[in-house]
Write an enzyme that holds these catalytic residues in place. Structure first.
Site, mmCIF file in Angstrom:
data_model
loop_
_atom_site.group_PDB
_atom_site.id
_atom_site.type_symbol
_atom_site.label_atom_id
_atom_site.label_comp_id
_atom_site.label_asym_id
_atom_site.label_seq_id
_atom_site.Cartn_x
_atom_site.Cartn_y
_atom_site.Cartn_z
ATOM 1 N N GLU A 166 24.587 -28.445 -9.170
ATOM 2 C CA GLU A 166 24.928 -29.856 -9.310
ATOM 3 C C GLU A 166 24.073 -30.673 -8.355
ATOM 4 O OE1 GLU A 166 29.019 -31.036 -9.053
ATOM 5 O OE2 GLU A 166 29.582 -29.847 -10.804
ATOM 6 N N HIS A 218 26.875 -37.597 -9.441
ATOM 7 C CA HIS A 218 26.596 -36.162 -9.471
ATOM 8 C C HIS A 218 26.508 -35.693 -10.909
ATOM 9 C CE1 HIS A 218 30.980 -35.902 -9.927
ATOM 10 N NE2 HIS A 218 30.819 -34.656 -10.327
ATOM 11 N N HIS A 230 27.173 -32.664 -13.950
ATOM 12 C CA HIS A 230 27.970 -31.548 -14.455
ATOM 13 C C HIS A 230 27.041 -30.741 -15.350
ATOM 14 C CE1 HIS A 230 32.341 -33.254 -13.982
ATOM 15 N NE2 HIS A 230 31.744 -33.071 -12.832
ATOM 16 N N ASP A 261 36.552 -33.554 -8.303
ATOM 17 C CA ASP A 261 36.121 -34.960 -8.317
ATOM 18 C C ASP A 261 37.294 -35.881 -8.003
ATOM 19 O OD1 ASP A 261 33.579 -34.095 -9.062
ATOM 20 O OD2 ASP A 261 33.917 -34.484 -11.194
#
Length: 129
Positions: free
Chosen positions: A22, A79, A81, A92
């Site tokens: 990630e 970020h 996934h 999260d």
């Protein structure tokens, strides 16, 4: 409430994605009626994980100090996934409780923004300009 992200900065995020872990970082800009992104700063994922991220607190402090010196605010977290849709994971959600700004999540094909409002995660309007 909208998260306004210039297309070149969206492209910068997509261009920085990795296949093995990630990618994460901060959206810096100005907060008013909307969250207007003026810069994207990548941070190192300490976990080197394809399913989660963590940013070193010292790096957070350095990035925030540089932003403040430029007159910018933290207006979001971003970020990626890798193997699931761009919706907040349980990790999260815990992060959103600590950082109550929009969270931009991308899987490389789609970007979506989320924010914690009255204890519930709601999708924020994402405006690419």
């Amino acid at each position: 409430m909208r998260l306004i992200l210039p297309r070149p900065l969206a492209s910068k995020i997509i261009g920085g994605l990795r296949e093995d872990e990630e990618v994460c970082g901060f959206l810096l800009g100005l907060e008013g009626e909307d969250f207007r992104v003026l810069d994207v700063v990548f941070a190192r994922n300490e976990l080197h994980s394809p399913t989660s991220f963590r940013i070193n607190p010292r790096e957070v402090l350095e990035i925030m100090e540089r932003a403040e010196g430029r007159g910018l605010q933290l207006v979001g977290i971003f970020h990626s996934h890798l193997h699931c849709p761009p919706i907040p994971s349980p990790d999260d959600l815990r992060g959103m409780e600590l950082w109550n700004v929009p969270w931009l999540i991308t899987d490389g094909r789609e970007m979506r923004a989320w924010i914690l409002k009255d204890g519930k995660v709601v999708e924020a309007e994402l405006s690419l300009e």
